[in-house]
Write a protein that holds these residues in place. Sequence first.
Motif, PDB file in Angstrom:
ATOM      1  N   GLU A  31     -33.129 -23.984  -0.643  1.00 26.05           N
ATOM      2  CA  GLU A  31     -32.575 -25.119  -1.183  1.00 26.05           C
ATOM      3  C   GLU A  31     -31.158 -25.346  -1.330  1.00 26.05           C
ATOM      4  OE1 GLU A  31     -35.055 -27.742  -4.047  1.00 26.05           O
ATOM      5  OE2 GLU A  31     -36.987 -26.445  -3.274  1.00 26.05           O
ATOM      6  N   ALA A  32     -30.946 -23.894  -2.183  1.00 21.49           N
ATOM      7  CA  ALA A  32     -29.461 -24.000  -2.479  1.00 21.49           C
ATOM      8  C   ALA A  32     -28.735 -24.118  -1.194  1.00 21.49           C
ATOM      9  CB  ALA A  32     -29.176 -22.707  -3.339  1.00 21.49           C
ATOM     10  N   ARG A  33     -28.974 -23.109  -0.217  1.00 23.30           N
ATOM     11  CA  ARG A  33     -28.334 -23.056   0.790  1.00 23.30           C
ATOM     12  C   ARG A  33     -27.945 -24.393   1.558  1.00 23.30           C
ATOM     13  NH1 ARG A  33     -26.185 -19.416   3.928  1.00 23.30           N
ATOM     14  NH2 ARG A  33     -26.569 -17.619   2.781  1.00 23.30           N
ATOM     15  N   ARG A  34     -29.332 -25.224   1.696  1.00 19.72           N
ATOM     16  CA  ARG A  34     -29.074 -26.631   2.347  1.00 19.72           C
ATOM     17  C   ARG A  34     -28.198 -27.438   1.371  1.00 19.72           C
ATOM     18  NH1 ARG A  34     -34.640 -25.956   3.612  1.00 19.72           N
ATOM     19  NH2 ARG A  34     -35.214 -26.859   1.528  1.00 19.72           N
ATOM     20  N   LEU A  35     -28.426 -27.384   0.158  1.00 15.92           N
ATOM     21  CA  LEU A  35     -27.335 -28.063  -0.654  1.00 15.92           C
ATOM     22  C   LEU A  35     -25.999 -28.006  -0.418  1.00 15.92           C
ATOM     23  CD1 LEU A  35     -27.250 -30.176  -3.341  1.00 15.92           C
ATOM     24  CD2 LEU A  35     -27.041 -28.316  -4.496  1.00 15.92           C
ATOM     25  N   VAL A  36     -25.657 -26.558  -0.357  1.00 13.96           N
ATOM     26  CA  VAL A  36     -24.388 -26.255  -0.174  1.00 13.96           C
ATOM     27  C   VAL A  36     -23.942 -26.499   1.309  1.00 13.96           C
ATOM     28  CG1 VAL A  36     -22.728 -24.146  -0.104  1.00 13.96           C
ATOM     29  CG2 VAL A  36     -24.529 -24.251  -1.854  1.00 13.96           C
ATOM     30  N   GLU A  37     -24.594 -26.472   2.303  1.00 13.24           N
ATOM     31  CA  GLU A  37     -24.437 -26.599   3.655  1.00 13.24           C
ATOM     32  C   GLU A  37     -23.992 -28.174   3.870  1.00 13.24           C
ATOM     33  OE1 GLU A  37     -26.514 -22.966   5.980  1.00 13.24           O
ATOM     34  OE2 GLU A  37     -27.518 -25.157   5.831  1.00 13.24           O
ATOM     35  N   GLY A  38     -24.805 -28.915   3.021  1.00 18.48           N
ATOM     36  CA  GLY A  38     -24.618 -30.448   3.071  1.00 18.48           C
ATOM     37  C   GLY A  38     -23.200 -30.865   2.504  1.00 18.48           C
ATOM     38  N   TYR A  39     -22.964 -30.187   1.230  1.00 16.91           N
ATOM     39  CA  TYR A  39     -21.727 -30.691   0.883  1.00 16.91           C
ATOM     40  C   TYR A  39     -20.209 -29.985   1.664  1.00 16.91           C
ATOM     41  CZ  TYR A  39     -23.020 -32.617  -3.525  1.00 16.91           C
ATOM     42  OH  TYR A  39     -23.588 -33.427  -4.494  1.00 16.91           O
ATOM     43  N   LEU A  40     -20.535 -28.899   2.160  1.00 19.41           N
ATOM     44  CA  LEU A  40     -19.597 -28.443   3.039  1.00 19.41           C
ATOM     45  C   LEU A  40     -19.429 -29.062   4.522  1.00 19.41           C
ATOM     46  CD1 LEU A  40     -20.197 -24.391   2.738  1.00 19.41           C
ATOM     47  CD2 LEU A  40     -18.009 -25.750   1.911  1.00 19.41           C
ATOM     48  N   ARG A  41     -20.438 -29.741   4.838  1.00 20.81           N
ATOM     49  CA  ARG A  41     -20.591 -30.521   6.021  1.00 20.81           C
ATOM     50  C   ARG A  41     -19.503 -31.786   5.913  1.00 20.81           C
ATOM     51  NH1 ARG A  41     -25.644 -31.130   6.830  1.00 20.81           N
ATOM     52  NH2 ARG A  41     -26.164 -29.032   7.470  1.00 20.81           N
ATOM     53  N   ARG A  42     -19.460 -32.147   4.626  1.00 19.35           N
ATOM     54  CA  ARG A  42     -18.849 -33.470   4.194  1.00 19.35           C
ATOM     55  C   ARG A  42     -17.259 -33.317   4.459  1.00 19.35           C
ATOM     56  NH1 ARG A  42     -20.774 -36.452  -1.201  1.00 19.35           N
ATOM     57  NH2 ARG A  42     -23.064 -36.253  -1.087  1.00 19.35           N
ATOM     58  N   TYR A  43     -16.843 -31.893   4.427  1.00 18.93           N
ATOM     59  CA  TYR A  43     -15.457 -31.449   4.596  1.00 18.93           C
ATOM     60  C   TYR A  43     -15.181 -30.956   5.994  1.00 18.93           C
ATOM     61  CZ  TYR A  43     -14.364 -32.427  -0.195  1.00 18.93           C
ATOM     62  OH  TYR A  43     -14.388 -32.955  -1.715  1.00 18.93           O
ATOM     63  N   ALA A  44     -16.286 -30.857   6.827  1.00 18.79           N
ATOM     64  CA  ALA A  44     -16.491 -30.220   7.889  1.00 18.79           C
ATOM     65  C   ALA A  44     -15.920 -28.478   7.933  1.00 18.79           C
ATOM     66  CB  ALA A  44     -15.375 -30.848   9.032  1.00 18.79           C
ATOM     67  N   LEU A  45     -16.469 -28.098   6.641  1.00 25.95           N
ATOM     68  CA  LEU A  45     -16.044 -26.510   6.102  1.00 25.95           C
ATOM     69  C   LEU A  45     -17.415 -25.646   6.426  1.00 25.95           C
ATOM     70  CD1 LEU A  45     -13.682 -26.998   3.247  1.00 25.95           C
ATOM     71  CD2 LEU A  45     -13.021 -26.348   5.716  1.00 25.95           C
ATOM     72  N   GLU A  46     -18.379 -26.226   7.246  1.00 25.97           N
ATOM     73  CA  GLU A  46     -19.468 -25.075   7.281  1.00 25.97           C
ATOM     74  C   GLU A  46     -19.325 -23.827   7.760  1.00 25.97           C
ATOM     75  OE1 GLU A  46     -19.132 -28.069   8.892  1.00 25.97           O
ATOM     76  OE2 GLU A  46     -20.976 -28.974   9.776  1.00 25.97           O
ATOM     77  N   ILE A  57     -15.352 -16.491  -8.024  1.00 31.65           N
ATOM     78  CA  ILE A  57     -15.944 -15.087  -8.326  1.00 31.65           C
ATOM     79  C   ILE A  57     -15.652 -14.403  -6.990  1.00 31.65           C
ATOM     80  CG2 ILE A  57     -18.097 -13.992  -8.947  1.00 31.65           C
ATOM     81  CD1 ILE A  57     -16.965 -16.225 -10.996  1.00 31.65           C
ATOM     82  N   SER A  58     -14.936 -13.524  -6.962  1.00 32.71           N
ATOM     83  CA  SER A  58     -14.680 -12.803  -5.979  1.00 32.71           C
ATOM     84  C   SER A  58     -15.489 -11.842  -5.078  1.00 32.71           C
ATOM     85  CB  SER A  58     -13.252 -11.686  -6.415  1.00 32.71           C
ATOM     86  OG  SER A  58     -13.563 -10.690  -7.225  1.00 32.71           O
ATOM     87  N   ASN A  59     -16.478 -11.413  -5.784  1.00 32.15           N
ATOM     88  CA  ASN A  59     -17.578 -10.726  -5.096  1.00 32.15           C
ATOM     89  C   ASN A  59     -18.704 -11.572  -4.599  1.00 32.15           C
ATOM     90  OD1 ASN A  59     -18.996 -11.277  -7.344  1.00 32.15           O
ATOM     91  ND2 ASN A  59     -19.032  -9.198  -8.245  1.00 32.15           N
ATOM     92  N   LEU A  60     -18.428 -12.755  -4.467  1.00 35.33           N
ATOM     93  CA  LEU A  60     -19.363 -13.795  -3.874  1.00 35.33           C
ATOM     94  C   LEU A  60     -18.678 -14.588  -3.001  1.00 35.33           C
ATOM     95  CD1 LEU A  60     -21.017 -15.547  -6.955  1.00 35.33           C
ATOM     96  CD2 LEU A  60     -21.993 -13.805  -5.657  1.00 35.33           C
ATOM     97  N   ASP A  61     -19.527 -14.935  -1.850  1.00 32.73           N
ATOM     98  CA  ASP A  61     -18.753 -15.679  -0.774  1.00 32.73           C
ATOM     99  C   ASP A  61     -18.860 -17.286  -1.112  1.00 32.73           C
ATOM    100  OD1 ASP A  61     -21.389 -16.441  -0.529  1.00 32.73           O
ATOM    101  OD2 ASP A  61     -21.939 -15.323   1.285  1.00 32.73           O
ATOM    102  N   VAL A  62     -18.549 -18.109  -0.465  1.00 34.08           N
ATOM    103  CA  VAL A  62     -18.314 -19.439  -0.689  1.00 34.08           C
ATOM    104  C   VAL A  62     -19.669 -19.980  -1.090  1.00 34.08           C
ATOM    105  CG1 VAL A  62     -17.809 -21.734   0.435  1.00 34.08           C
ATOM    106  CG2 VAL A  62     -16.182 -20.085   0.571  1.00 34.08           C
ATOM    107  N   TYR A  63     -20.675 -19.714  -0.248  1.00 39.27           N
ATOM    108  CA  TYR A  63     -21.922 -20.362  -0.552  1.00 39.27           C
ATOM    109  C   TYR A  63     -22.314 -19.807  -1.836  1.00 39.27           C
ATOM    110  CZ  TYR A  63     -27.012 -19.488  -1.035  1.00 39.27           C
ATOM    111  OH  TYR A  63     -28.335 -19.500  -1.523  1.00 39.27           O
ATOM    112  N   GLY A  64     -22.143 -18.494  -2.406  1.00 42.53           N
ATOM    113  CA  GLY A  64     -22.808 -18.065  -3.549  1.00 42.53           C
ATOM    114  C   GLY A  64     -21.998 -18.526  -4.740  1.00 42.53           C
ATOM    115  N   ASN A  65     -20.475 -18.657  -4.628  1.00 38.86           N
ATOM    116  CA  ASN A  65     -19.984 -19.335  -5.593  1.00 38.86           C
ATOM    117  C   ASN A  65     -20.489 -20.939  -5.997  1.00 38.86           C
ATOM    118  OD1 ASN A  65     -17.250 -18.225  -6.926  1.00 38.86           O
ATOM    119  ND2 ASN A  65     -17.345 -17.633  -4.657  1.00 38.86           N
TER     120      ASN A  65
END
Lengths: 261, 123
Positions: B27-42, B4-12
């Motif tokens: 909680e959503a932010r923590r969840l997303v950060e956790g997954y992004l961390r797996r790819y070192a993409l925080e 979705i172009s009007n949302l950032d990665v976290y929002g998507n």
Amino acid sequence: MVAVIEHIGRSTLNISSTLRDTLSFSFRIIRKMFNRETYNPAMRAVLINQIYYTSVQILPLFLLASILIGSLLIGIVFQIIKDMGLAELTGRILMGFVVTELSPMITVLLITLRSSSAMNTEIAVMKVNNEINTLLRFNINLSNYLFLPRIINGIISVVLLSSLFSIVVLASGMLFSKLIFGMSLDAYTILILNSATFSDIVILFLKCSAFGFFITLIPIQCGLNATNELTSIPIAVLHGMVKVFITIITIEVLSLIIRFI
Amino acid sequence: MPLISNLDVYGNIALIRQCHEHLPTNEARRLVEGYLRRYALERIASKRDPALTDEERFRVMLLRAIMVKDPVLVINQPFKIMHYGKDLGFFDDTLKVIDDSFKECYIFDLTWNKDRYRMSDAP
């Protein structure tokens, strides 16, 4: 002759079908508005962002426009009142014309020019980019996530900015009443309070809410009518803006009729 | 399915859980950060789609896809998503990082790409 009648018939059918679609969409949105389930964290985040983009970002421009238009207009109106010897009607003219008619109209025009056109384009672009389909495939309710925050924001923004415009105009009135009529602050305040009627304020609130509702609902609806082609974006925006202006005039006329019944 | 172009990665990524399960923002932010961390993409959490590389976009799309309940991944022509040459190893590695988060994964592609999947017609 037959062609003319056919043309009238076709236009009537088109108008009634557009009206029916808009009203049924409106009822669906109003029903959602009073459902607690609608208000999820994503929707609330969009609502806060929308209020920021529509009401807060526009504040410097809006305040400048309010001060310039409001002051000039009040100055001219007060001068005419003085020349015509209608000083006793100052309060009524200020409340009945400037606050209840002019403030919502200028506010709604500014918000339509800035935000409604942006919303119309945003939804049309999302449709063309297949983003609307993406949301649907992930089972995300478009009304809850995409439409309702924008519409609630429209209502809140028009009501608040219209009130702000009225405050600026009344403050200008205070200054000009002192300069032109030599009126004291107390006398001006009493004059305004005596001229304000409850029904005027209720009509003003309802009118601003109706303006806010339709200047966001119609662009969203027209944005959704875009096809998958890029060229459909300007067409969707053009149709949306024309319909918004017709709606603004219709609401204004209806509110005037209600006031003078 | 595009981001979705009007949302950032976290929002998507967070959008689905926030809408379906009413997941609170923190909680959503923590969840997303956790997954992004797996790819070192925080660092890309606040970026929008046009600012992402093909690699990052693919991973964000995968993370978004696993946010649904009992996810089954269906990837259509993965090499088409990546505009520059990538071998199957990239997709293998990417999927392995999150293999605890989905049940099954199906990859569909055109037959003339079978070499890229190290497949042959031999029985």
